[in-house]
Motif scaffolding. Structure first.
Motif, PDB file in Angstrom:
ATOM      1  N   LYS A   4      32.587  70.679  65.085  1.00  0.00           N
ATOM      2  CA  LYS A   4      33.983  70.453  65.469  1.00  0.00           C
ATOM      3  C   LYS A   4      34.188  70.674  66.962  1.00  0.00           C
ATOM      4  CE  LYS A   4      35.840  71.750  60.990  1.00  0.00           C
ATOM      5  NZ  LYS A   4      36.570  72.778  60.249  1.00  0.00           N
ATOM      6  N   LEU A   5      33.539  71.690  67.508  1.00  0.00           N
ATOM      7  CA  LEU A   5      33.655  71.982  68.941  1.00  0.00           C
ATOM      8  C   LEU A   5      33.071  70.844  69.769  1.00  0.00           C
ATOM      9  CD1 LEU A   5      34.363  74.139  71.115  1.00  0.00           C
ATOM     10  CD2 LEU A   5      31.981  74.861  70.926  1.00  0.00           C
ATOM     11  N   ILE A   6      31.917  70.358  69.369  1.00  0.00           N
ATOM     12  CA  ILE A   6      31.275  69.268  70.102  1.00  0.00           C
ATOM     13  C   ILE A   6      32.107  67.995  70.002  1.00  0.00           C
ATOM     14  CG2 ILE A   6      29.251  67.758  70.119  1.00  0.00           C
ATOM     15  CD1 ILE A   6      27.610  70.248  69.341  1.00  0.00           C
ATOM     16  N   LYS A   7      32.654  67.715  68.817  1.00  0.00           N
ATOM     17  CA  LYS A   7      33.477  66.511  68.628  1.00  0.00           C
ATOM     18  C   LYS A   7      34.700  66.522  69.543  1.00  0.00           C
ATOM     19  CE  LYS A   7      32.963  64.148  64.311  1.00  0.00           C
ATOM     20  NZ  LYS A   7      33.455  63.873  63.008  1.00  0.00           N
ATOM     21  N   ARG A   8      35.256  67.720  69.764  1.00  0.00           N
ATOM     22  CA  ARG A   8      36.453  67.828  70.580  1.00  0.00           C
ATOM     23  C   ARG A   8      36.192  67.435  72.033  1.00  0.00           C
ATOM     24  NH1 ARG A   8      39.087  73.463  71.330  1.00  0.00           N
ATOM     25  NH2 ARG A   8      37.595  73.823  69.678  1.00  0.00           N
ATOM     26  N   PRO A  32      24.562  52.728  64.808  1.00  0.00           N
ATOM     27  CA  PRO A  32      25.413  53.846  64.367  1.00  0.00           C
ATOM     28  C   PRO A  32      24.732  55.203  64.448  1.00  0.00           C
ATOM     29  CG  PRO A  32      24.772  52.468  62.496  1.00  0.00           C
ATOM     30  CD  PRO A  32      24.284  51.787  63.731  1.00  0.00           C
ATOM     31  N   ASN A  33      23.405  55.242  64.435  1.00  0.00           N
ATOM     32  CA  ASN A  33      22.708  56.521  64.508  1.00  0.00           C
ATOM     33  C   ASN A  33      22.877  57.203  65.864  1.00  0.00           C
ATOM     34  OD1 ASN A  33      21.690  56.402  61.871  1.00  0.00           O
ATOM     35  ND2 ASN A  33      20.045  55.044  62.552  1.00  0.00           N
ATOM     36  N   LEU A  34      23.208  56.442  66.888  1.00  0.00           N
ATOM     37  CA  LEU A  34      23.415  57.028  68.217  1.00  0.00           C
ATOM     38  C   LEU A  34      24.736  57.784  68.308  1.00  0.00           C
ATOM     39  CD1 LEU A  34      22.253  54.054  70.447  1.00  0.00           C
ATOM     40  CD2 LEU A  34      20.988  56.140  69.888  1.00  0.00           C
ATOM     41  N   TRP A  35      25.581  57.649  67.315  1.00  0.00           N
ATOM     42  CA  TRP A  35      26.912  58.252  67.361  1.00  0.00           C
ATOM     43  C   TRP A  35      27.075  59.398  66.365  1.00  0.00           C
ATOM     44  CZ3 TRP A  35      29.205  56.325  71.513  1.00  0.00           C
ATOM     45  CH2 TRP A  35      28.753  55.095  71.979  1.00  0.00           C
ATOM     46  N   HIS A  36      26.067  59.632  65.524  1.00  0.00           N
ATOM     47  CA  HIS A  36      26.148  60.695  64.520  1.00  0.00           C
ATOM     48  C   HIS A  36      26.007  62.064  65.160  1.00  0.00           C
ATOM     49  CE1 HIS A  36      26.257  58.357  60.832  1.00  0.00           C
ATOM     50  NE2 HIS A  36      25.409  57.530  61.401  1.00  0.00           N
ATOM     51  N   HIS A  40      19.793  67.592  64.690  1.00  0.00           N
ATOM     52  CA  HIS A  40      18.701  66.993  65.454  1.00  0.00           C
ATOM     53  C   HIS A  40      19.197  66.079  66.573  1.00  0.00           C
ATOM     54  CE1 HIS A  40      15.931  68.755  62.658  1.00  0.00           C
ATOM     55  NE2 HIS A  40      16.596  68.215  61.652  1.00  0.00           N
ATOM     56  N   SER A  41      20.197  65.256  66.284  1.00  0.00           N
ATOM     57  CA  SER A  41      20.688  64.338  67.322  1.00  0.00           C
ATOM     58  C   SER A  41      21.388  65.096  68.442  1.00  0.00           C
ATOM     59  CB  SER A  41      21.617  63.287  66.720  1.00  0.00           C
ATOM     60  OG  SER A  41      22.829  63.857  66.299  1.00  0.00           O
ATOM     61  N   VAL A  42      22.078  66.166  68.108  1.00  0.00           N
ATOM     62  CA  VAL A  42      22.763  66.960  69.137  1.00  0.00           C
ATOM     63  C   VAL A  42      21.753  67.750  69.963  1.00  0.00           C
ATOM     64  CG1 VAL A  42      24.366  68.883  69.502  1.00  0.00           C
ATOM     65  CG2 VAL A  42      24.951  67.059  67.900  1.00  0.00           C
ATOM     66  N   ALA A  43      20.752  68.324  69.323  1.00  0.00           N
ATOM     67  CA  ALA A  43      19.731  69.070  70.063  1.00  0.00           C
ATOM     68  C   ALA A  43      18.981  68.146  71.021  1.00  0.00           C
ATOM     69  CB  ALA A  43      18.767  69.742  69.093  1.00  0.00           C
ATOM     70  N   LYS A  44      18.643  66.947  70.550  1.00  0.00           N
ATOM     71  CA  LYS A  44      17.973  65.984  71.427  1.00  0.00           C
ATOM     72  C   LYS A  44      18.895  65.548  72.563  1.00  0.00           C
ATOM     73  CE  LYS A  44      16.021  63.668  67.702  1.00  0.00           C
ATOM     74  NZ  LYS A  44      15.518  62.435  67.089  1.00  0.00           N
ATOM     75  N   ALA A  45      20.176  65.402  72.261  1.00  0.00           N
ATOM     76  CA  ALA A  45      21.135  65.014  73.300  1.00  0.00           C
ATOM     77  C   ALA A  45      21.227  66.079  74.387  1.00  0.00           C
ATOM     78  CB  ALA A  45      22.510  64.775  72.681  1.00  0.00           C
ATOM     79  N   ALA A  73      18.866  60.184  70.124  1.00  0.00           N
ATOM     80  CA  ALA A  73      19.748  61.321  70.382  1.00  0.00           C
ATOM     81  C   ALA A  73      21.189  60.836  70.354  1.00  0.00           C
ATOM     82  CB  ALA A  73      19.428  61.937  71.741  1.00  0.00           C
ATOM     83  N   ASN A  74      22.122  61.754  70.278  1.00  0.00           N
ATOM     84  CA  ASN A  74      23.531  61.397  70.308  1.00  0.00           C
ATOM     85  C   ASN A  74      23.855  60.859  71.703  1.00  0.00           C
ATOM     86  OD1 ASN A  74      26.489  62.217  70.966  1.00  0.00           O
ATOM     87  ND2 ASN A  74      26.361  62.062  68.739  1.00  0.00           N
ATOM     88  N   LEU A  75      24.233  59.603  71.766  1.00  0.00           N
ATOM     89  CA  LEU A  75      24.425  58.916  73.048  1.00  0.00           C
ATOM     90  C   LEU A  75      25.561  59.489  73.889  1.00  0.00           C
ATOM     91  CD1 LEU A  75      23.568  56.518  74.885  1.00  0.00           C
ATOM     92  CD2 LEU A  75      25.270  55.200  73.684  1.00  0.00           C
TER      93      LEU A  75
END
Length: 169
Positions: A4-8, A32-36, A40-45, A73-75
């Motif tokens: 939630k914090l990251i989404k904000r 769509p995987n770049l936006w999840h 793992h995607s956040v750590a890679k980002a 990773a999360n783009l």
């Protein structure tokens, strides 16, 4: 909680797709995987964004976006984290990189006066350049690895806490 914090603070998906610098990636941005948002995607980002934040190169956002696409990773987070080095923080961060480089190389710190010219950049490559570039590389690797593992641990910790708060049947 972490999600939630990251989404904000994350940039809007449409704003990223409409960014004129990132249009070079075309339909790759529609994956769509770049936006999840997952661990793992956040750590890679974080790893990607922090790495390129410490790189003294032009077009950091484009390089971070390319790496995010390649590494899945999360783009938006990868691109946003590059802005840790902005016009206000860049002098302090890059001076710190220079100091780390002088420490590693075992050379004396040189005094220099910054000038916004290509001639100054070319001249400084032979004087302060090696220490500066080495410091940038070392800190880019250090902070990207630290960011990756810190997010992995924090996300896991938050998940465990959330599971422990669930009612037992």
């Amino acid at each position: 909680m972490a999600k939630k914090l990251i989404k904000r603070f994350m940039p809007d998906q449409q704003a990223i797709k409409d960014n004129k610098c990132l249009k070079v990636f075309g339909s790759l941005l529609h994956n769509p995987n770049l936006w999840h948002l997952n661990r793992h995607s956040v750590a890679k980002a974080f790893a990607v964004g922090l790495f390129f934040a410490f790189m003294p190169v032009p077009f950091q956002m484009i390089l971070a976006a390319a790496a995010a696409i390649i590494l899945h990773a999360n783009l938006p987070l990868s691109v946003a984290l590059v802005w840790l080095t902005n016009p206000f923080t860049m002098p302090f961060i890059f001076y710190g990189c220079y100091l780390v480089g002088t420490l590693i190389l075992g050379v004396r710190e040189r005094s220099f006066q910054f000038e916004a010219s290509w001639q100054w950049v070319i001249d400084s490559l032979s004087t302060i350049g090696p220490a500066f570039l080495l410091g940038c590389g070392v800190l880019a690797l250090l902070f990207s690895v630290l960011g990756y593992f810190t997010i992995q641990m924090l996300w896991r910790y938050q998940t465990i806490k959330a599971w422990q708060k669930r009612p037992h049947k």
